[in-house]
Every structure is written in structure tokens, then in C-alpha cells.
Scaffold this motif. Sequence first.
Motif, PDB file in Angstrom:
ATOM      1  N   TYR A 269       0.827  -1.201   0.000  1.00 31.37           N
ATOM      2  CA  TYR A 269       0.000   0.000   0.000  1.00 31.37           C
ATOM      3  C   TYR A 269       0.864   1.255   0.000  1.00 31.37           C
ATOM      4  CZ  TYR A 269      -3.665   3.259   1.301  1.00 31.37           C
ATOM      5  OH  TYR A 269      -4.529   4.316   1.324  1.00 31.37           O
ATOM      6  N   VAL A 270       1.863   1.274   0.859  1.00 26.46           N
ATOM      7  CA  VAL A 270       2.761   2.435   0.945  1.00 26.46           C
ATOM      8  C   VAL A 270       3.538   2.604  -0.366  1.00 26.46           C
ATOM      9  CG1 VAL A 270       4.819   3.328   2.099  1.00 26.46           C
ATOM     10  CG2 VAL A 270       2.947   2.411   3.449  1.00 26.46           C
ATOM     11  N   GLY A 271       3.981   1.507  -0.950  1.00 25.47           N
ATOM     12  CA  GLY A 271       4.704   1.578  -2.224  1.00 25.47           C
ATOM     13  C   GLY A 271       3.838   2.144  -3.336  1.00 25.47           C
ATOM     14  N   THR A 272       2.580   1.719  -3.388  1.00 26.17           N
ATOM     15  CA  THR A 272       1.659   2.242  -4.394  1.00 26.17           C
ATOM     16  C   THR A 272       1.413   3.722  -4.167  1.00 26.17           C
ATOM     17  OG1 THR A 272       0.582   0.093  -4.606  1.00 26.17           O
ATOM     18  CG2 THR A 272      -0.653   1.993  -5.385  1.00 26.17           C
TER      19      THR A 272
ATOM     20  N   LYS B  99       4.449   5.644  -5.388  1.00 30.13           N
ATOM     21  CA  LYS B  99       4.508   5.693  -6.851  1.00 30.13           C
ATOM     22  C   LYS B  99       3.505   6.680  -7.427  1.00 30.13           C
ATOM     23  CE  LYS B  99       6.246   1.055  -7.547  1.00 30.13           C
ATOM     24  NZ  LYS B  99       5.955  -0.304  -8.035  1.00 30.13           N
ATOM     25  N   GLN B 100       2.383   6.877  -6.712  1.00 28.62           N
ATOM     26  CA  GLN B 100       1.372   7.831  -7.157  1.00 28.62           C
ATOM     27  C   GLN B 100       1.688   9.261  -6.714  1.00 28.62           C
ATOM     28  OE1 GLN B 100      -1.284   7.165  -9.098  1.00 28.62           O
ATOM     29  NE2 GLN B 100      -0.618   5.047  -9.281  1.00 28.62           N
ATOM     30  N   GLY B 101       2.792   9.432  -5.976  1.00 27.23           N
ATOM     31  CA  GLY B 101       3.214  10.761  -5.556  1.00 27.23           C
ATOM     32  C   GLY B 101       2.637  11.214  -4.229  1.00 27.23           C
ATOM     33  N   HIS B 102       2.124  10.271  -3.437  1.00 28.01           N
ATOM     34  CA  HIS B 102       1.551  10.612  -2.136  1.00 28.01           C
ATOM     35  C   HIS B 102       2.568  10.352  -1.030  1.00 28.01           C
ATOM     36  CE1 HIS B 102      -2.423  11.016  -3.888  1.00 28.01           C
ATOM     37  NE2 HIS B 102      -2.238   9.847  -4.498  1.00 28.01           N
TER      38      HIS B 102
ATOM     39  N   ALA C 297      -0.872   8.625   3.501  1.00 26.14           N
ATOM     40  CA  ALA C 297      -1.585   7.471   2.950  1.00 26.14           C
ATOM     41  C   ALA C 297      -2.039   6.537   4.064  1.00 26.14           C
ATOM     42  CB  ALA C 297      -0.696   6.722   1.961  1.00 26.14           C
ATOM     43  N   ILE C 298      -1.171   6.260   5.008  1.00 26.54           N
ATOM     44  CA  ILE C 298      -1.535   5.384   6.121  1.00 26.54           C
ATOM     45  C   ILE C 298      -2.600   6.047   6.994  1.00 26.54           C
ATOM     46  CG2 ILE C 298      -0.681   4.325   8.251  1.00 26.54           C
ATOM     47  CD1 ILE C 298       1.963   3.858   6.749  1.00 26.54           C
ATOM     48  N   ARG C 299      -2.435   7.331   7.234  1.00 27.08           N
ATOM     49  CA  ARG C 299      -3.412   8.070   8.053  1.00 27.08           C
ATOM     50  C   ARG C 299      -4.795   8.040   7.402  1.00 27.08           C
ATOM     51  NH1 ARG C 299      -4.783  13.298   8.084  1.00 27.08           N
ATOM     52  NH2 ARG C 299      -3.096  13.881   6.701  1.00 27.08           N
ATOM     53  N   LYS C 300      -4.862   8.261   6.089  1.00 30.50           N
ATOM     54  CA  LYS C 300      -6.146   8.230   5.393  1.00 30.50           C
ATOM     55  C   LYS C 300      -6.730   6.817   5.366  1.00 30.50           C
ATOM     56  CE  LYS C 300      -5.608  12.333   2.602  1.00 30.50           C
ATOM     57  NZ  LYS C 300      -5.592  12.909   1.264  1.00 30.50           N
TER      58      LYS C 300
ATOM     59  N   PHE D 204      -6.429   4.549   7.694  1.00 31.54           N
ATOM     60  CA  PHE D 204      -7.009   4.305   9.012  1.00 31.54           C
ATOM     61  C   PHE D 204      -8.246   5.143   9.271  1.00 31.54           C
ATOM     62  CE2 PHE D 204      -2.868   2.404  10.247  1.00 31.54           C
ATOM     63  CZ  PHE D 204      -3.375   1.211  10.738  1.00 31.54           C
ATOM     64  N   SER D 205      -8.368   6.279   8.594  1.00 29.65           N
ATOM     65  CA  SER D 205      -9.556   7.118   8.775  1.00 29.65           C
ATOM     66  C   SER D 205     -10.710   6.684   7.875  1.00 29.65           C
ATOM     67  CB  SER D 205      -9.213   8.588   8.545  1.00 29.65           C
ATOM     68  OG  SER D 205      -8.936   8.810   7.171  1.00 29.65           O
ATOM     69  N   GLY D 206     -10.499   5.642   7.059  1.00 32.00           N
ATOM     70  CA  GLY D 206     -11.592   5.101   6.256  1.00 32.00           C
ATOM     71  C   GLY D 206     -11.584   5.472   4.805  1.00 32.00           C
ATOM     72  N   CYS D 207     -10.486   6.009   4.304  1.00 33.69           N
ATOM     73  CA  CYS D 207     -10.408   6.408   2.894  1.00 33.69           C
ATOM     74  C   CYS D 207      -9.172   5.809   2.230  1.00 33.69           C
ATOM     75  CB  CYS D 207     -10.389   7.926   2.806  1.00 33.69           C
ATOM     76  SG  CYS D 207     -10.472   8.535   1.131  1.00 33.69           S
ATOM     77  N   PRO D 208      -9.046   4.470   2.180  1.00 35.61           N
ATOM     78  CA  PRO D 208      -7.841   3.872   1.625  1.00 35.61           C
ATOM     79  C   PRO D 208      -7.767   3.921   0.105  1.00 35.61           C
ATOM     80  CG  PRO D 208      -9.379   2.158   2.212  1.00 35.61           C
ATOM     81  CD  PRO D 208      -9.970   3.476   2.670  1.00 35.61           C
ATOM     82  N   GLU D 209      -8.906   4.136  -0.560  1.00 36.88           N
ATOM     83  CA  GLU D 209      -8.924   4.071  -2.024  1.00 36.88           C
ATOM     84  C   GLU D 209      -8.459   5.356  -2.707  1.00 36.88           C
ATOM     85  OE1 GLU D 209     -12.653   5.488  -0.416  1.00 36.88           O
ATOM     86  OE2 GLU D 209     -11.721   3.592  -0.115  1.00 36.88           O
ATOM     87  N   PHE D 210      -8.111   6.384  -1.952  1.00 37.25           N
ATOM     88  CA  PHE D 210      -7.730   7.650  -2.583  1.00 37.25           C
ATOM     89  C   PHE D 210      -6.488   7.506  -3.465  1.00 37.25           C
ATOM     90  CE2 PHE D 210      -4.493   7.854   0.568  1.00 37.25           C
ATOM     91  CZ  PHE D 210      -3.556   8.771   0.113  1.00 37.25           C
ATOM     92  N   ILE D 211      -5.626   6.544  -3.191  1.00 39.20           N
ATOM     93  CA  ILE D 211      -4.413   6.408  -4.007  1.00 39.20           C
ATOM     94  C   ILE D 211      -4.687   5.744  -5.342  1.00 39.20           C
ATOM     95  CG2 ILE D 211      -2.870   6.338  -2.014  1.00 39.20           C
ATOM     96  CD1 ILE D 211      -2.561   3.333  -2.511  1.00 39.20           C
ATOM     97  N   PHE D 212      -5.866   5.144  -5.506  1.00 39.70           N
ATOM     98  CA  PHE D 212      -6.187   4.452  -6.744  1.00 39.70           C
ATOM     99  C   PHE D 212      -7.031   5.282  -7.679  1.00 39.70           C
ATOM    100  CE2 PHE D 212      -5.712   1.185  -3.410  1.00 39.70           C
ATOM    101  CZ  PHE D 212      -4.556   0.612  -3.897  1.00 39.70           C
ATOM    102  N   ALA D 213      -7.389   6.477  -7.260  1.00 41.56           N
ATOM    103  CA  ALA D 213      -8.248   7.343  -8.085  1.00 41.56           C
ATOM    104  C   ALA D 213      -7.472   8.053  -9.152  1.00 41.56           C
ATOM    105  CB  ALA D 213      -8.958   8.357  -7.212  1.00 41.56           C
TER     106      ALA D 213
END
Length: 55
Positions: free
Chosen positions: A27-30, A33-36, A41-44, A46-55
Motif C-alpha cells: 500500500y505504501v509503495g503504491t 509511486k502515485q506521488g503521495h 496514505a496510512i493516516r487516510k 485508518f480514517s476510512g479512505c484507503p482508495e484515494f491512491i487508486f483514483a
Amino acid sequence: MIKVKTKVSGCFRSEDGARDYLKIMSYVGTAHKQGHNAYDAIRKAFSGCPEFIFA
């Protein structure tokens, strides 16, 4: 990455622990790679928004 982790810590305590580590690092690697930021990314995730890196 898994080889580095096992060299540093010696081993994983369980197979489930190794799987969890790989899921997190994937997850962190992805996110990276997406520039986050990895922390954000980990904080989001855990807050319930893990899919933001795939958008």
C-alpha cells in the motif's frame, strides 16, 4: 523489501505478521509511486479512505 526486514529483525514471528507487513508495504509503495506521502496514505487508510491512491 521483505529480505531487508528479515535481515534487520532476524525473522517474522508469524506467517500472518509477514503477510500484514507485505500488505502495508504494498500500500505504501503504491502511494509513493502515485506521488503521495506514505504517512498521509496510512493516516487516510485508518480514517476510512484507503482508495484515494487508486483514483
